[in-house]
Design a protein around this motif. Structure first.
Motif, PDB file in Angstrom:
ATOM      1  N   LEU A  21      -0.383  -4.714  -2.766  1.00 26.51           N
ATOM      2  CA  LEU A  21       0.227  -4.310  -1.502  1.00 26.51           C
ATOM      3  C   LEU A  21      -0.273  -5.229  -0.403  1.00 26.51           C
ATOM      4  CD1 LEU A  21      -0.137  -0.415  -1.710  1.00 26.51           C
ATOM      5  CD2 LEU A  21       1.907  -1.767  -2.129  1.00 26.51           C
ATOM      6  N   THR A  22       0.588  -5.489   0.548  1.00 29.38           N
ATOM      7  CA  THR A  22       0.237  -6.334   1.683  1.00 29.38           C
ATOM      8  C   THR A  22       0.959  -5.835   2.926  1.00 29.38           C
ATOM      9  OG1 THR A  22       0.134  -8.619   2.475  1.00 29.38           O
ATOM     10  CG2 THR A  22       2.069  -8.016   1.200  1.00 29.38           C
ATOM     11  N   CYS A  23       0.439  -6.206   4.088  1.00 35.20           N
ATOM     12  CA  CYS A  23       1.132  -5.825   5.318  1.00 35.20           C
ATOM     13  C   CYS A  23       2.502  -6.496   5.345  1.00 35.20           C
ATOM     14  CB  CYS A  23       0.304  -6.197   6.542  1.00 35.20           C
ATOM     15  SG  CYS A  23       0.005  -7.954   6.736  1.00 35.20           S
ATOM     16  N   HIS A  24       3.383  -5.957   6.157  1.00 39.50           N
ATOM     17  CA  HIS A  24       4.756  -6.460   6.210  1.00 39.50           C
ATOM     18  C   HIS A  24       4.783  -7.952   6.541  1.00 39.50           C
ATOM     19  CE1 HIS A  24       9.087  -6.198   6.613  1.00 39.50           C
ATOM     20  NE2 HIS A  24       8.954  -7.035   7.630  1.00 39.50           N
ATOM     21  N   GLN A  25       5.674  -8.662   5.887  1.00 34.63           N
ATOM     22  CA  GLN A  25       5.856 -10.095   6.106  1.00 34.63           C
ATOM     23  C   GLN A  25       7.271 -10.336   6.620  1.00 34.63           C
ATOM     24  OE1 GLN A  25       3.169 -12.309   5.345  1.00 34.63           O
ATOM     25  NE2 GLN A  25       2.143 -10.321   5.177  1.00 34.63           N
ATOM     26  N   ALA A  26       7.390 -11.012   7.754  1.00 26.85           N
ATOM     27  CA  ALA A  26       8.705 -11.255   8.361  1.00 26.85           C
ATOM     28  C   ALA A  26       9.626 -12.045   7.441  1.00 26.85           C
ATOM     29  CB  ALA A  26       8.533 -11.973   9.699  1.00 26.85           C
ATOM     30  N   SER A  56      10.310  -0.885   0.312  1.00 30.51           N
ATOM     31  CA  SER A  56       9.397  -0.978   1.444  1.00 30.51           C
ATOM     32  C   SER A  56       9.447  -2.315   2.170  1.00 30.51           C
ATOM     33  CB  SER A  56       7.961  -0.693   0.986  1.00 30.51           C
ATOM     34  OG  SER A  56       7.848   0.658   0.583  1.00 30.51           O
ATOM     35  N   THR A  57       9.877  -3.381   1.501  1.00 33.89           N
ATOM     36  CA  THR A  57       9.978  -4.657   2.220  1.00 33.89           C
ATOM     37  C   THR A  57      11.083  -4.618   3.274  1.00 33.89           C
ATOM     38  OG1 THR A  57      11.435  -5.663   0.550  1.00 33.89           O
ATOM     39  CG2 THR A  57       9.047  -6.056   0.323  1.00 33.89           C
ATOM     40  N   ALA A  58      11.954  -3.621   3.214  1.00 32.83           N
ATOM     41  CA  ALA A  58      13.023  -3.462   4.203  1.00 32.83           C
ATOM     42  C   ALA A  58      12.571  -2.622   5.394  1.00 32.83           C
ATOM     43  CB  ALA A  58      14.247  -2.816   3.551  1.00 32.83           C
ATOM     44  N   VAL A  59      11.349  -2.099   5.341  1.00 29.78           N
ATOM     45  CA  VAL A  59      10.801  -1.256   6.410  1.00 29.78           C
ATOM     46  C   VAL A  59       9.703  -2.062   7.102  1.00 29.78           C
ATOM     47  CG1 VAL A  59       9.727   0.962   6.971  1.00 29.78           C
ATOM     48  CG2 VAL A  59      11.319   0.801   5.034  1.00 29.78           C
ATOM     49  N   ALA A  64       3.709  -3.116   1.756  1.00 25.62           N
ATOM     50  CA  ALA A  64       4.626  -3.089   0.611  1.00 25.62           C
ATOM     51  C   ALA A  64       4.144  -4.038  -0.470  1.00 25.62           C
ATOM     52  CB  ALA A  64       6.021  -3.511   1.063  1.00 25.62           C
ATOM     53  N   LYS A  65       4.658  -3.819  -1.678  1.00 20.62           N
ATOM     54  CA  LYS A  65       4.506  -4.840  -2.715  1.00 20.62           C
ATOM     55  C   LYS A  65       5.355  -6.027  -2.256  1.00 20.62           C
ATOM     56  CE  LYS A  65       6.067  -2.510  -6.280  1.00 20.62           C
ATOM     57  NZ  LYS A  65       6.475  -1.192  -5.760  1.00 20.62           N
ATOM     58  N   PRO A  66       4.881  -7.255  -2.410  1.00 17.98           N
ATOM     59  CA  PRO A  66       5.665  -8.410  -1.951  1.00 17.98           C
ATOM     60  C   PRO A  66       6.807  -8.757  -2.907  1.00 17.98           C
ATOM     61  CG  PRO A  66       3.588  -9.141  -2.865  1.00 17.98           C
ATOM     62  CD  PRO A  66       3.566  -7.637  -2.898  1.00 17.98           C
ATOM     63  N   LYS A 156      -5.071   1.142  -6.012  1.00 19.34           N
ATOM     64  CA  LYS A 156      -6.099   0.700  -6.973  1.00 19.34           C
ATOM     65  C   LYS A 156      -6.142   1.595  -8.207  1.00 19.34           C
ATOM     66  CE  LYS A 156      -7.274  -2.956  -4.857  1.00 19.34           C
ATOM     67  NZ  LYS A 156      -7.017  -4.267  -5.435  1.00 19.34           N
ATOM     68  N   ARG A 157      -5.866   2.873  -8.026  1.00 24.21           N
ATOM     69  CA  ARG A 157      -5.862   3.796  -9.164  1.00 24.21           C
ATOM     70  C   ARG A 157      -4.815   3.389 -10.195  1.00 24.21           C
ATOM     71  NH1 ARG A 157      -4.565  10.247  -8.843  1.00 24.21           N
ATOM     72  NH2 ARG A 157      -4.701  10.656 -11.055  1.00 24.21           N
ATOM     73  N   TYR A 158      -3.656   2.925  -9.710  1.00 25.08           N
ATOM     74  CA  TYR A 158      -2.545   2.578 -10.595  1.00 25.08           C
ATOM     75  C   TYR A 158      -2.229   1.078 -10.585  1.00 25.08           C
ATOM     76  CZ  TYR A 158      -1.658   7.595 -10.801  1.00 25.08           C
ATOM     77  OH  TYR A 158      -1.776   8.936 -11.010  1.00 25.08           O
TER      78      TYR A 158
END
Length: 193
Positions: A21-26, A56-59, A64-66, A156-158
C-alpha cells in the motif's frame, strides 16, 4: 529455471507479488487514461458499453495498492473469445473466469511487478457495484478514511494472502456499496447501446 507465472501456485504468486500500500499517486489517473485509450483502440467495433477507473487508485484521498483497476462493461452479446484474443495480444493475462465475468492482469512479470500494473474486470453491463462503492468513498471522505484505516490495519497481516485481505474487507465494502446503491439508485444501471 524460473517458472512461468501460469505455472506458479497461488501461494508462489502471493510471495512474488505481495500486497503493498502507498499514499495516493497523481500518475495513477494518467495511467488509467492511457490504458483506457489503448483498450478503446483494441475494442474497436466491439459492443463495449463503458470503461471505468475503479478501486482505491480512483479515490484521491486514500492509500491504495499501486495497481490500477479497470472495469469494462459489455453487452450480453459480446464475443468474449474475440475480446479475450484482443486483450491477450495487448499483454493481458487471464486470471479467472466465471459466468458473465473475466478478470485479467497486466504488469506481472517473473521478476515481480512492472512499473505499471493493471487489473481488468470484464463484466456484462450493470454488474458494476465497484462504481457505486468508488463514488461513495469519493463523496464521503469520512467513510473513505475508515476504509483506508481498515486496509492499513490488514496490510501486514495479509501481505502474502490476497484472498484473506479481500475477505477481511468484504463486510465493509458490501455495507457501503448497499448504501451507495440506495443513495445513487440507477446511476449506473444497465446501459442500452
Amino acid at each position: 529455471m524460473t517458472k512461468k507465472l501460469t505455472e506458479m501456485t497461488k501461494e508462489e504468486l502471493w510471495q512474488r507479488f505481495p500486497i503493498v500500500l502507498t499514499c495516493h499517486q497523481a500518475h495513477w489517473a494518467k495511467w488509467y487514461r492511457e490504458e483506457e485509450a489503448s483498450l478503446l483502440a483494441a475494442f474497436s467495433g466491439m459492443p463495449v458499453v463503458r470503461i471505468s477507473h475503479i478501486g482505491s487508485t480512483a479515490v484521491k484521498t486514500i492509500w491504495a495498492k499501486p495497481i490500477v483497476d479497470i472495469l469494462v462493461e459489455t453487452t450480453p452479446d459480446c464475443d468474449w473469445a474475440d475480446l479475450d484474443k484482443r486483450l491477450t495480444c495487448g499483454g493481458y493475462l487471464c486470471m479467472s473466469r466465471s459466468e458473465g465475468r473475466i478478470s485479467y492482469n497486466k504488469g506481472y512479470t517473473v521478476n515481480g511487478f512492472a512499473q505499471r500494473v493493471f487489473h481488468l474486470h470484464v463484466r456484462i453491463a450493470g454488474d458494476n457495484d465497484e462504481l457505486y462503492f468508488r463514488d461513495y468513498l469519493i463523496e464521503n471522505p469520512g467513510v473513505a478514511r475508515q476504509y483506508e484505516r481498515l486496509k492499513l490495519h490488514l496490510w501486514k497481516r495479509y501481505e502474502h494472502d490476497r484472498d484473506g485481505y479481500t475477505d477481511a474487507k468484504t463486510d465493509f465494502v458490501r455495507r457501503y456499496t448497499k448504501k451507495a446503491k440506495e443513495r445513487y439508485t440507477g446511476r449506473y444501471g444497465p446501459v442500452e447501446k
